[in-house]
Design an enzyme around this catalytic site. Structure first.
Site, PDB file in Angstrom:
ATOM      1  N   TYR A 106      -6.934   7.469  -7.296  1.00  0.00           N
ATOM      2  CA  TYR A 106      -6.788   7.001  -5.819  1.00  0.00           C
ATOM      3  C   TYR A 106      -7.939   6.410  -5.339  1.00  0.00           C
ATOM      4  O   TYR A 106      -8.250   5.273  -4.799  1.00  0.00           O
ATOM      5  CB  TYR A 106      -5.861   7.738  -5.217  1.00  0.00           C
ATOM      6  CG  TYR A 106      -5.498   7.116  -3.750  1.00  0.00           C
ATOM      7  CD1 TYR A 106      -4.198   6.273  -3.761  1.00  0.00           C
ATOM      8  CD2 TYR A 106      -6.024   7.437  -2.603  1.00  0.00           C
ATOM      9  CE1 TYR A 106      -3.962   5.656  -2.568  1.00  0.00           C
ATOM     10  CE2 TYR A 106      -5.777   6.873  -1.352  1.00  0.00           C
ATOM     11  CZ  TYR A 106      -4.433   5.841  -1.166  1.00  0.00           C
ATOM     12  OH  TYR A 106      -4.274   5.267  -0.037  1.00  0.00           O
ATOM     13  N   THR A 115       3.658   8.197   7.123  1.00  0.00           N
ATOM     14  CA  THR A 115       4.328   7.468   6.240  1.00  0.00           C
ATOM     15  C   THR A 115       4.809   8.108   5.095  1.00  0.00           C
ATOM     16  O   THR A 115       4.529   9.402   4.856  1.00  0.00           O
ATOM     17  CB  THR A 115       3.280   6.087   5.490  1.00  0.00           C
ATOM     18  OG1 THR A 115       2.339   6.968   4.943  1.00  0.00           O
ATOM     19  CG2 THR A 115       2.821   5.382   6.606  1.00  0.00           C
ATOM     20  N   LYS A 124      -9.638   2.641  -4.353  1.00  0.00           N
ATOM     21  CA  LYS A 124      -9.778   2.131  -2.829  1.00  0.00           C
ATOM     22  C   LYS A 124     -11.373   2.033  -2.661  1.00  0.00           C
ATOM     23  O   LYS A 124     -11.476   0.974  -1.851  1.00  0.00           O
ATOM     24  CB  LYS A 124      -9.231   3.237  -1.913  1.00  0.00           C
ATOM     25  CG  LYS A 124      -7.816   3.523  -2.014  1.00  0.00           C
ATOM     26  CD  LYS A 124      -7.056   2.094  -1.645  1.00  0.00           C
ATOM     27  CE  LYS A 124      -5.529   2.402  -1.274  1.00  0.00           C
ATOM     28  NZ  LYS A 124      -4.931   1.400  -1.009  1.00  0.00           N
ATOM     29  N   ILE A 169      -1.742   8.914   8.179  1.00  0.00           N
ATOM     30  CA  ILE A 169      -0.976   7.732   8.919  1.00  0.00           C
ATOM     31  C   ILE A 169       0.472   8.564   8.494  1.00  0.00           C
ATOM     32  O   ILE A 169       0.780   8.653   7.408  1.00  0.00           O
ATOM     33  CB  ILE A 169      -0.764   6.387   8.572  1.00  0.00           C
ATOM     34  CG1 ILE A 169      -2.347   5.797   8.733  1.00  0.00           C
ATOM     35  CG2 ILE A 169      -0.042   5.653   9.290  1.00  0.00           C
ATOM     36  CD1 ILE A 169      -2.997   6.066  10.139  1.00  0.00           C
TER      37      ILE A 169
END
Length: 256
Positions: free
Chosen positions: A156, A191, A160, A189
């Site tokens: 990841y 989510t 990014k 965040i």
């Protein structure tokens, strides 16, 4: 005056979370919005929510790791509205939380395919469309993991960091043709993705807020609406001198 009146905006991964909030924010500011997601049911639900406000939106299914899907998505935008002014490349996945030596090649390849190849393919198609109508603005979803490392998230993090690299290059290559390209780097965040990461990291023993809020100097995690506000601002004329930037929206996380 609406920031996006008469503009056409595309949001990928808009079936939930930051993507849905961004599609709604574009619509609130007067844009006509194409909602895209690999999950058709979720994408259509976002369209329904937007249309209930009286705004104009429709849906285009796409797997952003697939070049044919991405081109069909752009063709759908042009066929529906005749142009593309703004795009938010939000679609992404988190994958497994494991040390690098335990990460599978399959997990690595899938994350790179969606998070990095997907942004590459979307940029190619979006920029090509924008060049035909005099310019536009694109925001890529990176992460604080695109600025610093995170143990357990090597694929990841690599994806990014790559998004930020693509953003810089695209911004430089197309600035003189009226296309701005920026990335944003969210911290924690609220989510489903953050819920998944927190559950994997703690074995489900701590809530997302319990785990993540103390890590941010502001003492809380952010909301999808707070991220959406930044995305739409970056796409608006108010950000006309901003390109090639990687903007944290992280409650001070990377300032520590």
């Amino acid at each position: 005056m609406s920031l996006m009146r008469e503009k056409v905006a595309l949001v990928t991964g808009a079936g939930a979370g930051i993507g849905r909030a961004t599609a709604l924010r574009f619509a609130q500011e007067g844009a006509r919005v194409v909602v895209s997601d690999v999950d058709s049911e979720a994408g259509h639900e976002t369209v329904r929510i937007i249309r209930e406000t009286g705004a104009d939106a429709n849906f285009a299914r796409a797997d952003v790791s697939n070049a044919a899907d991405v081109q069909a998505m752009i063709d759908h935008v042009i066929g529906s509205y005749g142009r593309l002014d703004c795009a938010c490349n939000n679609a992404g996945i988190e994958g497994a939380v494991l040390p690098l030596t335990d990460q599978s090649e399959e997990n690595f390849d899938r994350i790179i395919a969606v998070n990095l190849r997907g942004v590459f393919l979307c940029l190619k198609a979006e920029i090509s469309a924008m060049l035909k109508t005099g310019g536009g603005s694109i925001v890529n979803l990176s992460s604080v993991a695109g600025l610093i490392g995170f143990p357990g998230l090597s694929p990841y993090v690599a994806s990014k960091h790559g998004v930020n690299g693509l953003t810089k290059n695209a911004a430089l290559e197309y600035a003189k043709q009226g296309i701005r390209v920026n990335s944003i780097c969210p911290g924690g965040i609220d989510t489903r993705m953050l819920d998944s990461l927190a559950a994997q990291a703690t074995g489900g023993k701590a809530s997302t807020s319990e785990m993540m809020a103390p890590l941010h100097p502001l003492g809380r995690i952010g909301t999808a609406d707070e991220v959406a506000n930044l995305i739409v601002w970056l796409c608006s004329p108010q950000a006309a001198f901003v390109t090639g930037a990687h903007v944290p929206v992280d409650g001070g996380y990377v300032a520590q």
